[in-house]
Motif scaffolding. Sequence first.
Motif, PDB file in Angstrom:
ATOM      1  N   ILE A   1      -3.659  -9.622  24.864  1.00 15.22           N
ATOM      2  CA  ILE A   1      -4.208 -10.950  24.620  1.00 15.22           C
ATOM      3  C   ILE A   1      -4.953 -10.902  23.295  1.00 15.22           C
ATOM      4  O   ILE A   1      -5.705  -9.965  23.037  1.00 15.22           O
ATOM      5  CB  ILE A   1      -5.182 -11.395  25.737  1.00 15.22           C
ATOM      6  CG1 ILE A   1      -4.508 -11.316  27.099  1.00 15.22           C
ATOM      7  CG2 ILE A   1      -5.717 -12.797  25.464  1.00 15.22           C
ATOM      8  CD1 ILE A   1      -5.455 -11.509  28.273  1.00 15.22           C
ATOM      9  N   GLU A   2      -4.744 -11.921  22.478  1.00 12.74           N
ATOM     10  CA  GLU A   2      -5.416 -11.976  21.183  1.00 12.74           C
ATOM     11  C   GLU A   2      -5.818 -13.422  20.914  1.00 12.74           C
ATOM     12  O   GLU A   2      -5.074 -14.342  21.243  1.00 12.74           O
ATOM     13  CB  GLU A   2      -4.439 -11.496  20.107  1.00 12.74           C
ATOM     14  CG  GLU A   2      -4.983 -11.512  18.708  1.00 12.74           C
ATOM     15  CD  GLU A   2      -3.940 -10.997  17.726  1.00 12.74           C
ATOM     16  OE1 GLU A   2      -4.218  -9.990  17.068  1.00 12.74           O
ATOM     17  OE2 GLU A   2      -2.856 -11.613  17.635  1.00 12.74           O
ATOM     18  N   GLN A   3      -6.972 -13.587  20.316  1.00  9.32           N
ATOM     19  CA  GLN A   3      -7.386 -14.922  19.922  1.00  9.32           C
ATOM     20  C   GLN A   3      -7.717 -14.907  18.437  1.00  9.32           C
ATOM     21  O   GLN A   3      -8.748 -14.385  18.017  1.00  9.32           O
ATOM     22  CB  GLN A   3      -8.590 -15.420  20.709  1.00  9.32           C
ATOM     23  CG  GLN A   3      -8.909 -16.865  20.349  1.00  9.32           C
ATOM     24  CD  GLN A   3     -10.049 -17.424  21.153  1.00  9.32           C
ATOM     25  OE1 GLN A   3     -10.848 -16.709  21.726  1.00  9.32           O
ATOM     26  NE2 GLN A   3     -10.129 -18.743  21.189  1.00  9.32           N
TER      27      GLN A   3
ATOM     28  N   ASN B   1     -14.082  -7.038  21.205  1.00 10.91           N
ATOM     29  CA  ASN B   1     -15.370  -7.631  20.848  1.00 10.91           C
ATOM     30  C   ASN B   1     -15.821  -8.513  22.013  1.00 10.91           C
ATOM     31  O   ASN B   1     -15.416  -9.667  22.121  1.00 10.91           O
ATOM     32  CB  ASN B   1     -15.254  -8.451  19.561  1.00 10.91           C
ATOM     33  CG  ASN B   1     -16.583  -8.995  19.092  1.00 10.91           C
ATOM     34  OD1 ASN B   1     -17.472  -9.303  19.878  1.00 10.91           O
ATOM     35  ND2 ASN B   1     -16.728  -9.125  17.792  1.00 10.91           N
ATOM     36  N   ALA B   2     -16.639  -7.948  22.874  1.00 13.12           N
ATOM     37  CA  ALA B   2     -17.040  -8.645  24.098  1.00 13.12           C
ATOM     38  C   ALA B   2     -17.788  -9.937  23.802  1.00 13.12           C
ATOM     39  O   ALA B   2     -17.595 -10.944  24.472  1.00 13.12           O
ATOM     40  CB  ALA B   2     -17.893  -7.731  24.970  1.00 13.12           C
ATOM     41  N   PHE B   3     -18.635  -9.924  22.788  1.00 12.35           N
ATOM     42  CA  PHE B   3     -19.425 -11.112  22.463  1.00 12.35           C
ATOM     43  C   PHE B   3     -18.518 -12.272  22.053  1.00 12.35           C
ATOM     44  O   PHE B   3     -18.665 -13.390  22.538  1.00 12.35           O
ATOM     45  CB  PHE B   3     -20.429 -10.786  21.359  1.00 12.35           C
ATOM     46  CG  PHE B   3     -21.423 -11.885  21.118  1.00 12.35           C
ATOM     47  CD1 PHE B   3     -22.489 -12.085  21.976  1.00 12.35           C
ATOM     48  CD2 PHE B   3     -21.288 -12.728  20.021  1.00 12.35           C
ATOM     49  CE1 PHE B   3     -23.398 -13.101  21.761  1.00 12.35           C
ATOM     50  CE2 PHE B   3     -22.196 -13.748  19.798  1.00 12.35           C
ATOM     51  CZ  PHE B   3     -23.256 -13.937  20.661  1.00 12.35           C
ATOM     52  N   ALA B   4     -17.551 -11.999  21.179  1.00 13.45           N
ATOM     53  CA  ALA B   4     -16.611 -13.041  20.749  1.00 13.45           C
ATOM     54  C   ALA B   4     -15.709 -13.464  21.909  1.00 13.45           C
ATOM     55  O   ALA B   4     -15.425 -14.649  22.088  1.00 13.45           O
ATOM     56  CB  ALA B   4     -15.778 -12.562  19.567  1.00 13.45           C
ATOM     57  N   ALA B   5     -15.259 -12.498  22.697  1.00  7.37           N
ATOM     58  CA  ALA B   5     -14.358 -12.794  23.806  1.00  7.37           C
ATOM     59  C   ALA B   5     -15.035 -13.662  24.860  1.00  7.37           C
ATOM     60  O   ALA B   5     -14.399 -14.517  25.471  1.00  7.37           O
ATOM     61  CB  ALA B   5     -13.857 -11.500  24.432  1.00  7.37           C
ATOM     62  N   TYR B   6     -16.331 -13.467  25.063  1.00  3.42           N
ATOM     63  CA  TYR B   6     -17.044 -14.196  26.103  1.00  3.42           C
ATOM     64  C   TYR B   6     -17.082 -15.702  25.838  1.00  3.42           C
ATOM     65  O   TYR B   6     -17.314 -16.488  26.742  1.00  3.42           O
ATOM     66  CB  TYR B   6     -18.461 -13.645  26.264  1.00  3.42           C
ATOM     67  CG  TYR B   6     -19.098 -14.063  27.561  1.00  3.42           C
ATOM     68  CD1 TYR B   6     -18.641 -13.543  28.767  1.00  3.42           C
ATOM     69  CD2 TYR B   6     -20.136 -14.981  27.602  1.00  3.42           C
ATOM     70  CE1 TYR B   6     -19.199 -13.927  29.967  1.00  3.42           C
ATOM     71  CE2 TYR B   6     -20.702 -15.371  28.801  1.00  3.42           C
ATOM     72  CZ  TYR B   6     -20.227 -14.845  29.978  1.00  3.42           C
ATOM     73  OH  TYR B   6     -20.771 -15.230  31.164  1.00  3.42           O
ATOM     74  N   ARG B   7     -16.806 -16.088  24.618  1.00  2.46           N
ATOM     75  CA  ARG B   7     -16.805 -17.514  24.259  1.00  2.46           C
ATOM     76  C   ARG B   7     -15.488 -18.202  24.593  1.00  2.46           C
ATOM     77  O   ARG B   7     -15.324 -19.385  24.324  1.00  2.46           O
ATOM     78  CB  ARG B   7     -17.110 -17.667  22.780  1.00  2.46           C
ATOM     79  CG  ARG B   7     -18.490 -17.190  22.439  1.00  2.46           C
ATOM     80  CD  ARG B   7     -18.749 -17.267  20.978  1.00  2.46           C
ATOM     81  NE  ARG B   7     -20.084 -16.743  20.722  1.00  2.46           N
ATOM     82  CZ  ARG B   7     -20.771 -17.010  19.652  1.00  2.46           C
ATOM     83  NH1 ARG B   7     -20.270 -17.776  18.715  1.00  2.46           N
ATOM     84  NH2 ARG B   7     -21.967 -16.502  19.499  1.00  2.46           N
ATOM     85  N   SER B   8     -14.548 -17.472  25.144  1.00  7.01           N
ATOM     86  CA  SER B   8     -13.272 -18.063  25.536  1.00  7.01           C
ATOM     87  C   SER B   8     -13.028 -17.783  27.018  1.00  7.01           C
ATOM     88  O   SER B   8     -13.549 -16.811  27.563  1.00  7.01           O
ATOM     89  CB  SER B   8     -12.133 -17.482  24.682  1.00  7.01           C
ATOM     90  OG  SER B   8     -11.956 -16.124  24.982  1.00  7.01           O
ATOM     91  N   SER B   9     -12.240 -18.599  27.645  1.00  8.43           N
ATOM     92  CA  SER B   9     -12.083 -18.476  29.096  1.00  8.43           C
ATOM     93  C   SER B   9     -11.444 -17.158  29.512  1.00  8.43           C
ATOM     94  O   SER B   9     -11.921 -16.509  30.444  1.00  8.43           O
ATOM     95  CB  SER B   9     -11.285 -19.659  29.646  1.00  8.43           C
ATOM     96  OG  SER B   9     -10.014 -19.723  29.034  1.00  8.43           O
TER      97      SER B   9
END
Length: 178
Positions: A48-50, A72-80
């Motif tokens: 999975i990539e955003q 990057n958990a911090f960035a990932a946490y901003r997406s579902s």
Amino acid sequence: MYFAALLARTEDGWEASDTELDNVETLTDLADLARENSVDDDTVLALIEQEDSWFAIVRVDGEDDPRVYVSNAFAAYRSSYGAMLVDELTGRDEESGDELDSLDLDGTEDGEPEQEDEEEAGTGAAGASGPTPAGPLGDPRLLDDLGVGEKDLLALDGDALSAIADALGCTEVLEAVR
């Protein structure tokens, strides 16, 4: 914009398929989806990539528990989908299952918002178990036996999934579903 694909290892190499995550709500759902695409219970990687902001790898080997890495958990946490993985890795999903937490037992009137600061409300970077860690989270050694060591995985940024596909020898297969 998300990109999600499944890479299934076969006797002849890797097979890729793009996948929709619309029906995926938990890590178990994602692991089940990966197992459905497995050939003879061999390894399946859910990638999975955003938008080069973060990437995640979920490795499923037969019926073993899935192994997860989030860049990057911090960035990932901003997406579902990222939040789902971060919550699983930090144990937050287990804490949110208490039915009493969803009831208004604190004396507030129906419809009256409770006064909470942004972090406690979950709208910031913190959740039930505290702040979301910055940087990688999970198992950075989940691809060691496939030729992508911990050091290499931790150093990836930008188009990380292409670099992983290069190391696995399946660039063309992954690019065909991109």
